[in-house]
Design a protein around this motif. Structure first.
Motif, PDB file in Angstrom:
ATOM      1  N   VAL A  35       8.551   4.130  -4.112  1.00  0.00           N
ATOM      2  CA  VAL A  35       8.470   5.454  -3.491  1.00  0.00           C
ATOM      3  C   VAL A  35       8.011   6.455  -4.550  1.00  0.00           C
ATOM      4  N   PRO A  36       7.053   7.312  -4.231  1.00  0.00           N
ATOM      5  CA  PRO A  36       6.591   8.284  -5.230  1.00  0.00           C
ATOM      6  C   PRO A  36       7.764   9.048  -5.847  1.00  0.00           C
ATOM      7  N   PRO A  37       7.807   9.133  -7.155  1.00  0.00           N
ATOM      8  CA  PRO A  37       8.962   9.760  -7.818  1.00  0.00           C
ATOM      9  C   PRO A  37       9.146  11.225  -7.458  1.00  0.00           C
ATOM     10  N   ASN A  38       8.071  11.882  -7.053  1.00  0.00           N
ATOM     11  CA  ASN A  38       8.183  13.297  -6.689  1.00  0.00           C
ATOM     12  C   ASN A  38       8.389  13.512  -5.199  1.00  0.00           C
ATOM     13  N   ALA A  39       8.683  12.433  -4.458  1.00  0.00           N
ATOM     14  CA  ALA A  39       8.849  12.559  -3.007  1.00  0.00           C
ATOM     15  C   ALA A  39      10.073  13.410  -2.684  1.00  0.00           C
ATOM     16  N   LEU A  40       9.942  14.218  -1.659  1.00  0.00           N
ATOM     17  CA  LEU A  40      11.065  14.970  -1.117  1.00  0.00           C
ATOM     18  C   LEU A  40      11.688  14.119  -0.019  1.00  0.00           C
ATOM     19  N   VAL A  41      12.877  13.606  -0.277  1.00  0.00           N
ATOM     20  CA  VAL A  41      13.577  12.768   0.696  1.00  0.00           C
ATOM     21  C   VAL A  41      14.555  13.649   1.476  1.00  0.00           C
ATOM     22  N   LEU A  42      14.329  13.740   2.767  1.00  0.00           N
ATOM     23  CA  LEU A  42      15.188  14.564   3.618  1.00  0.00           C
ATOM     24  C   LEU A  42      16.345  13.707   4.125  1.00  0.00           C
ATOM     25  N   ASP A  43      17.561  14.157   3.835  1.00  0.00           N
ATOM     26  CA  ASP A  43      18.727  13.418   4.316  1.00  0.00           C
ATOM     27  C   ASP A  43      19.665  14.287   5.146  1.00  0.00           C
ATOM     28  N   ASP A  44      19.268  15.528   5.405  1.00  0.00           N
ATOM     29  CA  ASP A  44      20.020  16.399   6.306  1.00  0.00           C
ATOM     30  C   ASP A  44      19.598  16.047   7.734  1.00  0.00           C
ATOM     31  N   ALA A  57      18.383   3.742   0.610  1.00  0.00           N
ATOM     32  CA  ALA A  57      17.341   2.734   0.405  1.00  0.00           C
ATOM     33  C   ALA A  57      16.021   3.367  -0.020  1.00  0.00           C
ATOM     34  N   LEU A  58      15.742   4.549   0.498  1.00  0.00           N
ATOM     35  CA  LEU A  58      14.530   5.264   0.091  1.00  0.00           C
ATOM     36  C   LEU A  58      14.605   5.659  -1.376  1.00  0.00           C
ATOM     37  N   ARG A  59      15.727   6.224  -1.754  1.00  0.00           N
ATOM     38  CA  ARG A  59      15.868   6.707  -3.128  1.00  0.00           C
ATOM     39  C   ARG A  59      15.883   5.556  -4.131  1.00  0.00           C
ATOM     40  N   ALA A  60      16.341   4.387  -3.691  1.00  0.00           N
ATOM     41  CA  ALA A  60      16.445   3.249  -4.598  1.00  0.00           C
ATOM     42  C   ALA A  60      15.148   2.465  -4.725  1.00  0.00           C
ATOM     43  N   ASN A  61      14.178   2.725  -3.857  1.00  0.00           N
ATOM     44  CA  ASN A  61      12.943   1.947  -3.853  1.00  0.00           C
ATOM     45  C   ASN A  61      12.019   2.433  -4.984  1.00  0.00           C
ATOM     46  N   PRO A  62      11.725   1.575  -5.963  1.00  0.00           N
ATOM     47  CA  PRO A  62      10.911   2.023  -7.110  1.00  0.00           C
ATOM     48  C   PRO A  62       9.469   2.334  -6.747  1.00  0.00           C
ATOM     49  N   ARG A  80       0.805  -1.222   0.000  1.00  0.00           N
ATOM     50  CA  ARG A  80       0.000   0.000   0.000  1.00  0.00           C
ATOM     51  C   ARG A  80       0.838   1.272   0.000  1.00  0.00           C
ATOM     52  N   LEU A  81       1.991   1.195  -0.620  1.00  0.00           N
ATOM     53  CA  LEU A  81       2.827   2.405  -0.690  1.00  0.00           C
ATOM     54  C   LEU A  81       2.201   3.490  -1.554  1.00  0.00           C
ATOM     55  N   ASP A  82       1.142   3.122  -2.301  1.00  0.00           N
ATOM     56  CA  ASP A  82       0.405   4.152  -3.032  1.00  0.00           C
ATOM     57  C   ASP A  82      -0.191   5.183  -2.087  1.00  0.00           C
ATOM     58  N   LEU A  83      -0.374   4.808  -0.804  1.00  0.00           N
ATOM     59  CA  LEU A  83      -0.905   5.758   0.176  1.00  0.00           C
ATOM     60  C   LEU A  83       0.047   6.921   0.441  1.00  0.00           C
ATOM     61  N   LEU A  84       1.297   6.748   0.040  1.00  0.00           N
ATOM     62  CA  LEU A  84       2.268   7.822   0.250  1.00  0.00           C
ATOM     63  C   LEU A  84       2.143   8.925  -0.788  1.00  0.00           C
ATOM     64  N   ASN A  85       1.368   8.675  -1.846  1.00  0.00           N
ATOM     65  CA  ASN A  85       1.232   9.683  -2.900  1.00  0.00           C
ATOM     66  C   ASN A  85       0.462  10.897  -2.406  1.00  0.00           C
TER      67      ASN A  85
END
Length: 312
Positions: A271-280, A264-269, A244-249
């Motif tokens: 994960v919504p492509p427009n997601a803002l991944v915070l790594d700071d 791992a977040l960035r590599a997961n297909p 149900r990762l579609d719920l993240l959209n």
């Protein structure tokens, strides 16, 4: 509870009562006499007879709330694992002497009592009544306000509770006024949906209303995705299965790792492509702190990233 705790606690309480008023103030607050104050909490009213001089901060970001009001706890829990003084870089320099580090979910009551506190702050916690009762035998203990979920005390409620307990209501009102104004300046995202999620131990989850991260997003104009909100049942976080990762959209999905890097977040297909991944790490911690100090830092650093991601 550890064996022998009652005997040890009794001895420590007797020592605290017989200590007189001539010691150093570990909190950084003067020991001037003042009128008693009563603070309303979910566990009932708590009366503090005189301005406290030895404050222990156990709740999530309670130490930062006290520091923002000019009071330095003698002991504090380090919920976000900062180490050192146990606070984020937005609170650098506010301690003169490092506090005694204390546990988080598991309280070492003997260690708390050994500090001989005259006030214990536990405003953002699991709302455990037995824990509150045990702490209250050591010193007046300020728990969460009424009708909040575990760890659901807002930054504003926390400032109000801590400021009243410390006899610093005007200072608390100024903190609230200034941060409210900062939120108003950054309210730029009306009409846009959001999901705030995390990746921990190989699993995804999302925060819901009542959590400081989702409430932060709401305060700058976003609307949490209703399907995620519907999964909540008195908690601040819900698990999201791999199916149900579609719920993240959402218009803006904010994701960050807990206890690892963002690869791992960035590599997961999924994960919504427009997601803002915070790594700071500092920004993630500020966003998660729920404190007035950390929230102000997050507004300065995160809102520009939100706007950039949305092309605003």
């Amino acid at each position: 509870m550890k064996r022998g705790f009652v005997v040890v606690l009794s001895a420590l309480l007797l020592a605290a009562c017989g200590g007189g008023g001539g010691g150093e103030s570990g909190s950084g607050q003067s020991a001037e006499q003042g009128a008693a104050v009563t603070v309303d909490t979910r566990f009932g009213p708590v009366t503090i007879d005189e301005p406290p001089t030895r404050v222990v901060a156990l709740g999530w970001s309670d130490a930062e709330a006290a520091l923002a009001l000019g009071v330095r706890p003698v002991g504090a829990s380090d919920w976000l694992g900062f180490g050192g003084n146990g606070v984020g870089p937005w609170a650098d320099g506010l301690y003169e002497e490092a506090p005694k580090p204390l546990g988080t979910t598991e309280v070492d009551y003997e260690a708390v009592a050994a500090l001989q506190p005259d006030l214990i702050l536990n405003t953002r916690s699991d709302n455990d009544e037995k824990k509150h009762e045990t702490l209250s035998r050591i010193a007046p203990t300020i728990g969460a306000p009424k009708d909040v979920i575990p760890y659901g005390t807002t930054w504003k409620q926390q400032v109000e509770l801590v400021a009243k307990a410390l006899g610093k209501v005007p200072e608390g009102e100024k903190i609230i006024k200034d941060l409210d104004a900062k939120f108003a300046e950054n309210k730029k995202f009306d009409g846009r949906s959001t999901v705030v999620g995390a990746f921990f131990d190989g699993k995804f989850g999302a925060y819901v209303s009542g959590d400081s991260r989702t409430d932060f997003m709401k305060a700058v104009g976003f609307t949490p995705r209703a399907e995620v909100e519907a999964l909540a049942s008195g908690t601040f976080y819900v698990d999201i299965s791999a199916e149900r990762l579609d719920l993240l959209n959402a218009d803006l999905t904010v994701l960050f790792p807990i206890g690892g890097d963002a690869s791992a977040l960035r590599a997961n297909p999924l994960v919504p492509p427009n997601a803002l991944v915070l790594d700071d790490e500092d920004l993630v911690n500020a966003f998660s702190s729920g404190s007035a100090l950390g929230t102000a830092y997050a507004l300065d650093k995160a809102v520009p990233l939100f706007a950039q991601k949305l092309g605003l």
